[in-house]
Structures are given as C-alpha cells and as structure tokens.
Design an enzyme around this catalytic site. Structure first.
Site, mmCIF file in Angstrom:
data_model
loop_
_atom_site.group_PDB
_atom_site.id
_atom_site.type_symbol
_atom_site.label_atom_id
_atom_site.label_comp_id
_atom_site.label_asym_id
_atom_site.label_seq_id
_atom_site.Cartn_x
_atom_site.Cartn_y
_atom_site.Cartn_z
ATOM 1 N N GLY A 6 17.319 120.115 100.449
ATOM 2 C CA GLY A 6 16.987 119.495 101.739
ATOM 3 C C GLY A 6 16.638 120.513 102.821
ATOM 4 O O GLY A 6 15.898 120.196 103.756
ATOM 5 N N GLU B 101 13.117 121.348 102.185
ATOM 6 C CA GLU B 101 12.327 120.181 102.594
ATOM 7 C C GLU B 101 12.220 120.096 104.119
ATOM 8 O O GLU B 101 11.176 119.718 104.660
ATOM 9 C CB GLU B 101 12.953 118.912 102.004
ATOM 10 C CG GLU B 101 12.796 118.864 100.482
ATOM 11 C CD GLU B 101 13.622 117.783 99.813
ATOM 12 O OE1 GLU B 101 14.859 117.766 100.022
ATOM 13 O OE2 GLU B 101 13.045 116.951 99.091
ATOM 14 N N GLU C 142 17.230 121.099 92.766
ATOM 15 C CA GLU C 142 17.844 119.815 92.409
ATOM 16 C C GLU C 142 17.911 119.550 90.914
ATOM 17 O O GLU C 142 18.846 118.914 90.433
ATOM 18 C CB GLU C 142 17.086 118.657 93.099
ATOM 19 C CG GLU C 142 17.381 118.514 94.586
ATOM 20 C CD GLU C 142 16.503 119.374 95.474
ATOM 21 O OE1 GLU C 142 15.811 120.282 94.958
ATOM 22 O OE2 GLU C 142 16.494 119.134 96.695
HETATM 23 N N1 COA Z 1 26.386 121.043 99.951
HETATM 24 C C1 COA Z 1 27.697 121.140 100.247
HETATM 25 N N2 COA Z 1 28.355 122.301 100.361
HETATM 26 C C2 COA Z 1 27.642 123.430 100.182
HETATM 27 C C3 COA Z 1 26.277 123.415 99.868
HETATM 28 C C4 COA Z 1 25.649 122.147 99.754
HETATM 29 N N3 COA Z 1 24.340 122.028 99.496
HETATM 30 N N4 COA Z 1 25.846 124.693 99.718
HETATM 31 C C5 COA Z 1 26.924 125.468 99.949
HETATM 32 N N5 COA Z 1 27.987 124.705 100.228
HETATM 33 C C6 COA Z 1 29.363 125.171 100.539
HETATM 34 C C7 COA Z 1 30.098 125.665 99.303
HETATM 35 O O1 COA Z 1 30.630 124.576 98.573
HETATM 36 C C8 COA Z 1 31.134 126.535 99.942
HETATM 37 O O2 COA Z 1 32.154 125.705 100.466
HETATM 38 P P1 COA Z 1 33.711 126.108 100.263
HETATM 39 O O3 COA Z 1 33.849 127.436 100.945
HETATM 40 O O4 COA Z 1 34.437 125.008 100.947
HETATM 41 O O5 COA Z 1 33.932 126.189 98.788
HETATM 42 C C9 COA Z 1 30.399 127.162 101.113
HETATM 43 O O6 COA Z 1 29.314 126.290 101.391
HETATM 44 C C10 COA Z 1 29.854 128.530 100.840
HETATM 45 O O7 COA Z 1 29.028 128.463 99.677
HETATM 46 P P2 COA Z 1 29.227 129.408 98.398
HETATM 47 O O8 COA Z 1 28.648 128.698 97.231
HETATM 48 O O9 COA Z 1 30.642 129.861 98.286
HETATM 49 O O10 COA Z 1 28.311 130.648 98.812
HETATM 50 P P3 COA Z 1 27.604 131.672 97.842
HETATM 51 O O11 COA Z 1 27.098 132.766 98.713
HETATM 52 O O12 COA Z 1 28.473 132.036 96.697
HETATM 53 O O13 COA Z 1 26.342 130.873 97.241
HETATM 54 C C11 COA Z 1 24.417 129.416 97.351
HETATM 55 C C12 COA Z 1 25.297 130.478 98.078
HETATM 56 C C13 COA Z 1 23.402 128.905 98.380
HETATM 57 C C14 COA Z 1 23.717 130.087 96.185
HETATM 58 C C15 COA Z 1 25.316 128.273 96.850
HETATM 59 O O14 COA Z 1 26.142 127.833 97.906
HETATM 60 C C16 COA Z 1 24.550 127.090 96.340
HETATM 61 O O15 COA Z 1 23.989 127.137 95.248
HETATM 62 N N6 COA Z 1 24.520 125.953 97.103
HETATM 63 C C17 COA Z 1 23.926 124.735 96.687
HETATM 64 C C18 COA Z 1 22.440 124.798 96.817
HETATM 65 C C19 COA Z 1 21.788 123.520 96.294
HETATM 66 O O16 COA Z 1 21.862 123.207 95.131
HETATM 67 N N7 COA Z 1 21.154 122.773 97.213
HETATM 68 C C20 COA Z 1 20.465 121.573 96.891
HETATM 69 C C21 COA Z 1 21.337 120.401 97.108
HETATM 70 S S1 COA Z 1 20.482 118.915 96.655
#
Ligand code: COA
Length: 260
Positions: free
Chosen positions: A111, A114, A134
């Site tokens: 998102g 997007e 996704e």
């Molecule tokens: N929705 C909800 N929470 C999210 C999020 C999302 N899209 N992206 C990150 N967060 C949260 C994590 O759960 C974490 O929360 P916590 O500390 O309570 O556990 C916090 O944000 C920090 O993220 P973290 O994953 O620990 O950071 P990182 O540096 O290790 O990794 C990313 C960064 C961006 C690679 C990883 O957070 C990620 O893959 N996020 C999802 C991306 C995604 O798939 N987006 C599309 C959604 S449809």
C-alpha cells in the site's frame, strides 16, 4: 486539525503530510486511512494549499504497506470493501486537482508503493526500497498497484515486480521510471520542499489543467485525449494567467499569476 497518525504542516502554499506510525513503519491501518481521507479533503478544499507532499516519519519507512494485522482475518466481502476504500483514497490523491509529490524516504511497500504510485511524481532517498510484496503473503495488490504500476513502468516490469514480490532499490526504481529522482537521504526533504515551492509559484489554474490533460488523457484513447488537451488549452490560453504569463515573457519580467 490534529491527527493521531499524521502530521500536517502548511508553509508557503505547500502542505507536507507525514504518515506518523514509525514503530509500525507507517503501515496504513484503518485509522490512518480515515485520517488521510479527512486530511486530503481539507487540503483539496483549501485555496491556500497549492502543492501537497506526502512522506513517512522516521528514518526507515515511507509506508511499509497496508497493516498486515488487519489483513490476516478478512472474509471476501470485507477484503473487497477494504480494497475499494484503499482504491478510493489513491484515486482521491490522483485526482486532487493539485500536484501531490511523494518524498519516498524509506520502504515503500505494498500500500505504501501504491500510495507513491498515486502521486503526481516520486523522488526517493538513495536508501529507499520499493516493491509490491503481496504475492509473498498469498495476496495481490489491492489499492491500485496492479493498474498504476503497469501504466507507469510497463506490463513486463510490473508483472516481474508483482509476480516476484521483490523489492527494488531506489536506483533500480529510477532506471525503470518508478521514481524520477534519487537523492542522498539527508537531502531528500529539502530538495522536495524546494521543487514543491517552485511548482506552487505557478498558476493553480494551469496546474489543474495540466493534471487533468495528462491523467484524463491516459484514461482514454489518443484521439479523445487530444480533444481533451485542446479544450483545456483553450481554457488556459484565454485565462488571465495565460495572458499574464505571455505578456510577462514579452515584457521581460516575472509573471504575476492570480489563479484565474
Ligand atoms: N503491517 C503491519 N505492521 C508492520 C508492517 C505492515 N505492513 N510492516 C512492518 N510492520 C511492523 C512490524 O510488524 C514490526 O512491529 P513490531 O515491532 O511490533 O514487531 C515493526 O513494524 C518493525 O518492522 P520489522 O519487520 O521489525 O522491521 P525490519 O527492518 O526487520 O523489516 C520490512 C522491514 C519492511 C522488510 C518488514 O517490516 C516487512 O517486510 N514488512 C511488511 C511489508 C509488506 O509485506 N507490505 C505489504 C503489505 S500488503
């Protein structure tokens, strides 16, 4: 107006909206989407706001996607409703009638990517990463990503990014036309603020017509797009600002636009 998950500052005709949930990498939950809807409504209606900048709080993320915690338990009707609401928000940005610039300061995923795609154009920090991951979650993009990415970078690149669900660096995003400019992270904010002020100095009427000609034209065929362009050219060329801009050039002085 104050918000829980947004910061909004208006200076010199430029509204900077910062999505402010840094502990969740600025993920778009329902509350944040509601605040963005309200905030953009106010900015659209405010004649003092000439350009909008969207960015994310903290050093790590623009927006890391829709809030995955809210996606985990959706049924079909709920998911469709969520997608339609997210799409409507992105459409609101695309059709705000004012330029909206994405300052992509970090992760722009799902998102978040997007959201950036719905903006008029994107400048990114060298450290930013963009993607539509996704498919890795067993989903597909639902806030316009399948449509806007393909239109912006072409079918093949969009299919590769969406089918692989990989992230691209800012430099790779630049090569494929997904972002227009890449800057050192420490310089992005000031550079975007500068270009936003530069655009804000133009006639609002002219900017609105340029946005309508390009976005309206892309939504139709070339012949209809040409008719749209000619009609809008008629509007601007006969406007006070059109006359003033040309007169100022001939008189070798800066134009004084009045947005009429
Ligand atoms: N929705 C909800 N929470 C999210 C999020 C999302 N899209 N992206 C990150 N967060 C949260 C994590 O759960 C974490 O929360 P916590 O500390 O309570 O556990 C916090 O944000 C920090 O993220 P973290 O994953 O620990 O950071 P990182 O540096 O290790 O990794 C990313 C960064 C961006 C690679 C990883 O957070 C990620 O893959 N996020 C999802 C991306 C995604 O798939 N987006 C599309 C959604 S449809």
């Amino acid at each position: 107006m104050t918000y829980q998950n947004l910061l909004c500052d208006v200076t010199d005709g430029v509204a900077t909206v910062t999505i402010n949930r840094p502990d969740k990498l600025n993920a778009l939950d329902a509350a944040t989407i509601g605040e963005l809807e309200a905030c953009l409504g106010l900015l659209a209606a405010d004649p003092g706001v000439r350009v909008v900048v969207l960015t994310g709080a903290g050093p790590k993320a623009f927006v890391a996607g829709a809030d995955i915690a809210e996606l985990a338990t959706l049924d079909a009707a709920g998911a469709q409703q969520l997608a339609r609401r997210g799409q409507a928000l992105m459409d609101r940005i695309e059709h705000l009638g004012k330029p909206v610039i994405a300052a992509v300061n970090g992760f722009a995923l799902g998102g978040g990517c997007e959201l950036a795609l719905a903006c008029s154009f994107r400048w990114a920090a060298e450290t930013a990463k963009l993607g539509l991951p996704e498919t890795g979650l067993g989903l597909i993009p639902g806030y316009g990503g399948t449509q806007r990415l393909a239109r912006l970078v072409g079918r093949g690149r969009a299919l590769e990014m969406i089918l692989r669900g990989n992230m691209v660096t800012a430099a790779e995003a630049h090569t494929m036309g997904l972002v227009n400019r890449v800057l050192p992270a420490g310089e992005l904010g000031a550079a975007v603020a500068h270009v936003a002020r530069e655009i804000a100095a133009r006639s609002q009427l002219t900017l609105r017509c340029a946005l309508e000609a390009i976005d309206g034209g892309l939504a139709t065929d070339l012949a209809a797009g040409m008719r749209l362009e000619a009609g809008l050219f008629g509007v601007v060329a006969s406007s006070d600002d059109g006359h003033e801009g040309c007169r100022a050039f001939l008189e070798k002085r800066p134009p004084r636009f009045t947005d009429r």
